[in-house]
Design an enzyme around this catalytic site. Sequence first.
Site, PDB file in Angstrom:
ATOM      1  N   ASN A  40      -3.729 -13.881  12.775  1.00 12.77           N
ATOM      2  CA  ASN A  40      -3.440 -15.020  13.673  1.00 12.77           C
ATOM      3  C   ASN A  40      -4.444 -15.084  14.828  1.00 12.77           C
ATOM      4  O   ASN A  40      -4.929 -16.154  15.184  1.00 12.77           O
ATOM      5  CB  ASN A  40      -2.023 -14.921  14.248  1.00 12.77           C
ATOM      6  CG  ASN A  40      -0.962 -15.137  13.183  1.00 12.77           C
ATOM      7  OD1 ASN A  40      -1.273 -15.582  12.086  1.00 12.77           O
ATOM      8  ND2 ASN A  40       0.282 -14.808  13.499  1.00 12.77           N
TER       9      ASN A  40
ATOM     10  N   ASP B 170      -9.982  -8.620   9.277  1.00 11.49           N
ATOM     11  CA  ASP B 170      -9.409  -7.295   8.997  1.00 11.49           C
ATOM     12  C   ASP B 170     -10.369  -6.118   9.189  1.00 11.49           C
ATOM     13  O   ASP B 170      -9.940  -5.058   9.609  1.00 11.49           O
ATOM     14  CB  ASP B 170      -8.872  -7.282   7.557  1.00 11.49           C
ATOM     15  CG  ASP B 170      -7.892  -6.149   7.301  1.00 11.49           C
ATOM     16  OD1 ASP B 170      -7.104  -5.830   8.203  1.00 11.49           O
ATOM     17  OD2 ASP B 170      -7.915  -5.568   6.194  1.00 11.49           O
TER      18      ASP B 170
ATOM     19  N   ALA C 244       0.483  -5.765  10.755  1.00 11.67           N
ATOM     20  CA  ALA C 244       1.632  -6.581  11.179  1.00 11.67           C
ATOM     21  C   ALA C 244       1.724  -6.788  12.700  1.00 11.67           C
ATOM     22  O   ALA C 244       2.807  -6.873  13.257  1.00 11.67           O
ATOM     23  CB  ALA C 244       2.941  -5.994  10.638  1.00 11.67           C
ATOM     24  N   CYS C 245       0.577  -6.840  13.372  1.00 12.53           N
ATOM     25  CA  CYS C 245       0.564  -7.145  14.807  1.00 12.53           C
ATOM     26  C   CYS C 245      -0.168  -8.464  15.078  1.00 12.53           C
ATOM     27  O   CYS C 245      -0.566  -8.727  16.204  1.00 12.53           O
ATOM     28  CB  CYS C 245      -0.108  -6.028  15.592  1.00 12.53           C
ATOM     29  SG  CYS C 245       0.895  -4.568  15.749  1.00 12.53           S
ATOM     30  N   GLY C 246      -0.406  -9.269  14.060  1.00 12.70           N
ATOM     31  CA  GLY C 246      -0.970 -10.601  14.279  1.00 12.70           C
ATOM     32  C   GLY C 246      -2.488 -10.647  14.335  1.00 12.70           C
ATOM     33  O   GLY C 246      -3.058 -11.507  15.000  1.00 12.70           O
ATOM     34  N   LYS C 247      -3.156  -9.736  13.608  1.00 12.48           N
ATOM     35  CA  LYS C 247      -4.620  -9.738  13.628  1.00 12.48           C
ATOM     36  C   LYS C 247      -5.177 -11.034  13.023  1.00 12.48           C
ATOM     37  O   LYS C 247      -6.063 -11.665  13.598  1.00 12.48           O
ATOM     38  CB  LYS C 247      -5.120  -8.546  12.815  1.00 12.48           C
ATOM     39  CG  LYS C 247      -6.278  -7.894  13.469  1.00 12.48           C
ATOM     40  CD  LYS C 247      -6.420  -6.450  13.208  1.00 12.48           C
ATOM     41  CE  LYS C 247      -7.225  -6.181  11.973  1.00 12.48           C
ATOM     42  NZ  LYS C 247      -6.499  -5.564  10.902  1.00 12.48           N
TER      43      LYS C 247
ATOM     44  N   ARG D  82       2.115  -3.340  19.154  1.00 11.42           N
ATOM     45  CA  ARG D  82       3.355  -4.065  19.422  1.00 11.42           C
ATOM     46  C   ARG D  82       4.222  -3.170  20.282  1.00 11.42           C
ATOM     47  O   ARG D  82       4.816  -2.214  19.802  1.00 11.42           O
ATOM     48  CB  ARG D  82       4.023  -4.346  18.076  1.00 11.42           C
ATOM     49  CG  ARG D  82       5.274  -5.171  18.104  1.00 11.42           C
ATOM     50  CD  ARG D  82       5.832  -5.297  16.701  1.00 11.42           C
ATOM     51  NE  ARG D  82       5.069  -6.246  15.912  1.00 11.42           N
ATOM     52  CZ  ARG D  82       5.340  -7.552  15.844  1.00 11.42           C
ATOM     53  NH1 ARG D  82       6.357  -8.053  16.503  1.00 11.42           N
ATOM     54  NH2 ARG D  82       4.601  -8.347  15.105  1.00 11.42           N
TER      55      ARG D  82
ATOM     56  N   GLY E 143      -4.335  -3.338  -1.415  1.00 13.11           N
ATOM     57  CA  GLY E 143      -5.231  -2.249  -1.038  1.00 13.11           C
ATOM     58  C   GLY E 143      -5.249  -1.092  -2.027  1.00 13.11           C
ATOM     59  O   GLY E 143      -6.176  -0.279  -2.024  1.00 13.11           O
TER      60      GLY E 143
ATOM     61  N   GLU F  19      -1.493 -19.317  22.992  1.00 11.44           N
ATOM     62  CA  GLU F  19      -1.613 -18.976  24.422  1.00 11.44           C
ATOM     63  C   GLU F  19      -2.390 -17.668  24.627  1.00 11.44           C
ATOM     64  O   GLU F  19      -2.828 -17.371  25.737  1.00 11.44           O
ATOM     65  CB  GLU F  19      -0.232 -18.870  25.083  1.00 11.44           C
ATOM     66  CG  GLU F  19       0.679 -20.077  24.883  1.00 11.44           C
ATOM     67  CD  GLU F  19       0.078 -21.394  25.380  1.00 11.44           C
ATOM     68  OE1 GLU F  19      -0.950 -21.359  26.085  1.00 11.44           O
ATOM     69  OE2 GLU F  19       0.629 -22.460  25.034  1.00 11.44           O
ATOM     70  N   ASN F  20      -2.552 -16.892  23.557  1.00 13.39           N
ATOM     71  CA  ASN F  20      -3.341 -15.660  23.697  1.00 13.39           C
ATOM     72  C   ASN F  20      -4.788 -15.976  24.069  1.00 13.39           C
ATOM     73  O   ASN F  20      -5.513 -15.123  24.578  1.00 13.39           O
ATOM     74  CB  ASN F  20      -3.294 -14.833  22.407  1.00 13.39           C
ATOM     75  CG  ASN F  20      -1.894 -14.299  22.141  1.00 13.39           C
ATOM     76  OD1 ASN F  20      -1.070 -14.261  23.055  1.00 13.39           O
ATOM     77  ND2 ASN F  20      -1.619 -13.898  20.920  1.00 13.39           N
TER      78      ASN F  20
ATOM     79  N   ARG G  52       0.850  -1.188   0.000  1.00 16.76           N
ATOM     80  CA  ARG G  52       0.000   0.000   0.000  1.00 16.76           C
ATOM     81  C   ARG G  52       0.884   1.236   0.000  1.00 16.76           C
ATOM     82  O   ARG G  52       1.934   1.260   0.638  1.00 16.76           O
ATOM     83  CB  ARG G  52      -0.860   0.022   1.272  1.00 16.76           C
ATOM     84  CG  ARG G  52      -2.098  -0.805   1.200  1.00 16.76           C
ATOM     85  CD  ARG G  52      -2.997  -0.550   2.399  1.00 16.76           C
ATOM     86  NE  ARG G  52      -2.409  -0.931   3.650  1.00 16.76           N
ATOM     87  CZ  ARG G  52      -1.872  -0.094   4.526  1.00 16.76           C
ATOM     88  NH1 ARG G  52      -1.870   1.200   4.302  1.00 16.76           N
ATOM     89  NH2 ARG G  52      -1.355  -0.528   5.657  1.00 16.76           N
TER      90      ARG G  52
END
Length: 632
Positions: A294, A313, A289-292, A436, A239, A533-534, A98
């Site tokens: 995941n 997203d 890039a903060c693991g959304k 993060r 995007g 573990e989250n 983007r």
Amino acid sequence: MQPFYQTLFFLFCFLGINTEVFCNSSPNIPFQNERLAAWIAEVENLCSPDRVHICDGSQEEYDSLCEEMVKLKSFIRLNDSLRPDCFLSRSSCDDVARLEDRTFICSFHKKDAGPTNNWRDPVEMRSHLKNLFKGCMRGRTMYVIPFSMGPIGSPIAQIGVEITDSPYVVCSMRIMTRMGKEVLTELLNKDFVPCLHSVGAPLSGECLDTAWPCNRENKYIVHFPETKEIWSFGSGYGGNALLAKKCFALRIASRMGREEGWLAEHMLILGIENPAGEKKYFAAAFPSACGKTNLAMLKSSLPGWKITLVGDDIAWMKIKEDGKLYAINPEAGMFGVAPGTSSTTNPHAMETIQKDTIFTNVGLTKEGDVWWEGMTKEAPGGCLNWMGECFEHCPNEKIAHPNARFATPIKNCPCVDEAFEDPEGVLISAILFGGRRQSVIPLVTESFSWQHGTFFGTTVSSEATAAANGPIGILRHDPFAMLPFCGYNMGDYFSHWLSFEKRTDPSHLPKIFYVNWFQKGEDGKFLWPGFGENGRVLKWIFERLDGKAKAKKTPIGFVPTLESMDLTGLPLDHDALHQLLKVDQKAWLQEVEELKRYFKIFDHTFPKKLSQELFELENRLHADLSEEVSPP
Ligand code: OXD
Ligand code: MN
């Protein structure tokens, strides 16, 4: 427009007869939506394509476009026995992400774009774009893609139509949205957002033979918020080109949401079920890039706890007649970052991308499969990198581009939620913000109120990683994870969030939390294991909502007591847990100073109620009121 032709056209659509032939033979395409017919004719006039193809969204259409792209070398078919119906696409080196500095909000008044957006005068921009688009599709096909954001017919859904000259965009849009002839029927009584896209190449006279056409000199991703239009020129990537996603579902929709009293957010939506079969839905916003992705597809390590995916997203949220907030995922697919995705970090994603997926800028193995950093420990021998070069010749380079992606249908995900297609959406019980952060921010904090939670949203910030442009480790403020996606003045956006307390009984609104999986110890290692573990943190939140989990009242909000987190089977030492849940008064006072400095950019648009929240936080930190409390 002749009613006879209108009827005939729809009859052809429903019978699956090729509308392309029909439309080509009829210069004035006989749509019942007159605005759409006029717009298509106008764009055809401006861009001068050789052909117009109205997309019906069928499998046959998708297959034949994929085949065409294989011939053009825009697609490489992957080994069908390893990854059925999957393709690899390689972009040009200067079209890989983007482009925030080429993204514009062209509101009538500059102040309405606010301090965080690039603004240009709409009249000047329109005339500049018209020059760029003039004749830009000569010699090629213009595709018209009718699409629905959200389940077709949902009261929260919206319709868009993208015109593009890129078959890659057509195929990706078929994965990412509900698109095709059913949407044309919706357009009988609904308006739409026009989204015009051209890769801006090859222009007439240029060589036709490019696997990834794009325009090196001119790239523009432009939004006209008052008239709800999107124009994008020069880029074919993500995007910038799949205009339904960030351009429509966030920038334009955020503006619609403000006008109409709803929320368009950069949030995942997940379902969470406890061992007793009780279920809730959470929405969560994290910067890129903060693991959304995941978190949205998490395989919980806790026995009996199940997470299901509604969206990874974007969430559109509306208050319904019962006064509660419901959300839909406007998208039908995921456009996830490939590097770092593995059977450890996201086993459900690995299963989802086993078939029907378009990969962009990943490595290609000798066997005709894909590979990226983090998928396995070592790159397989003979792997080609994302540019198609032999890896052995350039071992210091990455095999996959850090922003390499997969576009994959959500319906293929093994943990897709049963309500994914529910037009009514799901009831949101909790909203999570996160970023993060190596230090300062505890593992999880619960806000005191909706207003305090809105304040949490304004404080979202994240340290840059290698996957994004810019220096690593530098703190980037990203309020509500919407910095690149808010289509209007962000100060007004904060006020819009606050207004929800007035729109309903505040006790009906979701509780707001802040999470941070990324704290590091003195040895530079992550304190919290993350990933599966989250689920333990999600469990604490779930039980807090039921008034069961214990918390400690601190100056920043409610934080779990050491015993209230379920750590069964997790080898986490006491010091690490203490550190994860600690509120460091001195560090927080520095955080307050940093926030004061940052909030100045919003000037008088920064809501007084949020300045008050900051002031009260500072006072509480000075007084350090920490005390043990029982569940509310
Ligand atoms: C995305 C992003 O691509 O947030 O989803 O950058
Ligand atoms: Mn995103």
